[in-house]
Write an enzyme that holds these catalytic residues in place. Structure first.
Site, PDB file in Angstrom:
ATOM      1  N   CYS A  93      -3.589  -8.947   4.217  1.00  0.00           N
ATOM      2  CA  CYS A  93      -4.088  -7.793   3.473  1.00  0.00           C
ATOM      3  C   CYS A  93      -5.448  -7.253   3.965  1.00  0.00           C
ATOM      4  O   CYS A  93      -5.486  -6.608   4.994  1.00  0.00           O
ATOM      5  CB  CYS A  93      -4.094  -8.110   1.987  1.00  0.00           C
ATOM      6  SG  CYS A  93      -4.049  -6.605   0.994  1.00  0.00           S
ATOM      7  N   ARG A 127      -2.212   2.746  -5.830  1.00  0.00           N
ATOM      8  CA  ARG A 127      -2.054   1.444  -5.196  1.00  0.00           C
ATOM      9  C   ARG A 127      -0.567   1.124  -5.041  1.00  0.00           C
ATOM     10  O   ARG A 127       0.246   1.494  -5.886  1.00  0.00           O
ATOM     11  CB  ARG A 127      -2.719   0.349  -6.024  1.00  0.00           C
ATOM     12  CG  ARG A 127      -4.219   0.524  -6.178  1.00  0.00           C
ATOM     13  CD  ARG A 127      -4.841  -0.723  -6.764  1.00  0.00           C
ATOM     14  NE  ARG A 127      -4.854  -1.840  -5.832  1.00  0.00           N
ATOM     15  CZ  ARG A 127      -5.744  -1.955  -4.854  1.00  0.00           C
ATOM     16  NH1 ARG A 127      -6.669  -1.048  -4.668  1.00  0.00           N
ATOM     17  NH2 ARG A 127      -5.708  -2.998  -4.044  1.00  0.00           N
ATOM     18  N   HIS A 194       0.617 -11.365   0.145  1.00  0.00           N
ATOM     19  CA  HIS A 194      -0.202 -12.527  -0.183  1.00  0.00           C
ATOM     20  C   HIS A 194       0.228 -13.128  -1.501  1.00  0.00           C
ATOM     21  O   HIS A 194       1.214 -12.726  -2.090  1.00  0.00           O
ATOM     22  CB  HIS A 194      -1.700 -12.252  -0.132  1.00  0.00           C
ATOM     23  CG  HIS A 194      -2.192 -11.028  -0.803  1.00  0.00           C
ATOM     24  ND1 HIS A 194      -3.510 -10.688  -0.794  1.00  0.00           N
ATOM     25  CD2 HIS A 194      -1.566 -10.049  -1.481  1.00  0.00           C
ATOM     26  CE1 HIS A 194      -3.658  -9.563  -1.434  1.00  0.00           C
ATOM     27  NE2 HIS A 194      -2.514  -9.148  -1.863  1.00  0.00           N
TER      28      HIS A 194
HETATM   29  N1  GLN Z   1      -8.955  -3.265  -0.266  1.00  0.00           N
HETATM   30  C1  GLN Z   1      -7.721  -3.165   0.429  1.00  0.00           C
HETATM   31  C2  GLN Z   1      -6.735  -2.191  -0.204  1.00  0.00           C
HETATM   32  O1  GLN Z   1      -6.727  -2.016  -1.418  1.00  0.00           O
HETATM   33  C3  GLN Z   1      -7.130  -4.548   0.546  1.00  0.00           C
HETATM   34  C4  GLN Z   1      -6.782  -5.147  -0.773  1.00  0.00           C
HETATM   35  C5  GLN Z   1      -6.272  -6.531  -0.676  1.00  0.00           C
HETATM   36  O2  GLN Z   1      -6.667  -7.344   0.186  1.00  0.00           O
HETATM   37  N2  GLN Z   1      -5.442  -6.843  -1.628  1.00  0.00           N
HETATM   38  O3  GLN Z   1      -5.963  -1.589   0.518  1.00  0.00           O
END
Ligand code: GLN
Length: 250
Positions: A93, A127, A194
């Site tokens: 990620c 997201r 993850h």
């Molecule tokens: N900050 C990054 C995003 O939101 C990675 C997030 C994460 O590692 N879950 O894309």
């Protein structure tokens, strides 16, 4: 054999207990008579050539990513050299994003990346959250499924000639459009999955261990003695079914 793991920024990048992946590598190596030695490599620490057989970098929120990005870029040439020399990498990620060319966050701030992976990441409005199922073929003719969980704002676009880690069967993947997830360069793989990833996908843990052993011995990747993996198979099946049922979608 001793397998030397360099854990990059364990104090900054560890959301969803990504460090559980290291526990899986450790245990599966021990069951085959190998020893995993884990060293933290954080801000200001030197990454010495040839010192690690496997590098691991976990996920993090934008804030943590911004804190480590300049240091990671300073280590970039050493990371690229390690991969060229046959070291294995698992990047998850936030770490996966920063091993690409860079990440443009929601506030218009660009975090520089290492450029090991040929991709760019730009944060989107919504997201991408949910269970994911991939089909991977890291070794020609050996198809495997990888089940996991994603939660990211970043949309990652691979260059045309860059190999993804897998094809999305359910979920969003790199950008929710291309049908690709993750990225692979030699023995280095990056992924959005993850949570941790390896307990429910033991084949990937063993692939990484075999690549790390190949680096340690200077020989070919060994065939590792199979383990019963009954609980792991159940965990994979549950996770895969969740992805098939409701995958990641807005
Ligand atoms: N900050 C990054 C995003 O939101 C990675 C997030 C994460 O590692 N879950 O894309």
């Amino acid at each position: 054999m001793r397998i030397r793991v360099g854990h990059l920024y364990p104090d900054y990048l560890n959301i969803y207990a990504d460090r559980g992946n290291i526990a899986v590598l450790d245990r599966r190596a021990a069951l085959r008579g190998h020893e995993v030695e884990v060293a933290s490599v954080s801000i200001g620490d030197e990454l010495r050539p040839g010192e690690h057989d496997l590098l691991y970098i976990g996920g993090g929120q934008d804030r943590e990513q911004a804190l480590v990005a300049p240091d990671l870029v300073a280590k970039g040439a050493r990371i690229e050299a390690a991969v060229a020399d046959g070291a294995a990498v698992l990047a998850v990620c936030g770490g996966y994003q920063l091993l690409g060319r860079g990440y443009l966050d929601r506030y218009g701030v660009t975090m520089p990346g290492v450029g090991l992976f040929g991709h760019d990441t730009v944060a989107g409005e919504r997201r991408m959250i949910g269970d994911v199922l991939l089909e991977c073929e890291l070794e020609p003719g050996e198809k495997q499924t990888l089940a996991g969980f994603e939660n990211h704002a970043g949309r990652t676009r691979l260059d045309e000639d860059v190999e993804p880690l897998g094809r999305v069967l359910a979920g969003f993947g790199n950008d929710g459009e291309s049908g690709y997830e993750g990225c692979r360069v030699g023995r280095a793989v990056g992924t959005y999955l993850h949570g941790p990833l390896l307990p429910r996908n033991p084949w990937l843990a063993d692939w990484l261990l075999a690549q790390a052993l190949a680096h340690a011995t200077g020989g070919d990747a060994p065939l590792l003695e199979p383990l019963p993996d009954e609980l792991e198979a159940k965990a994979h099946a549950v996770s895969a079914q969740r992805a098939r049922d409701r995958g990641g979608r807005f």
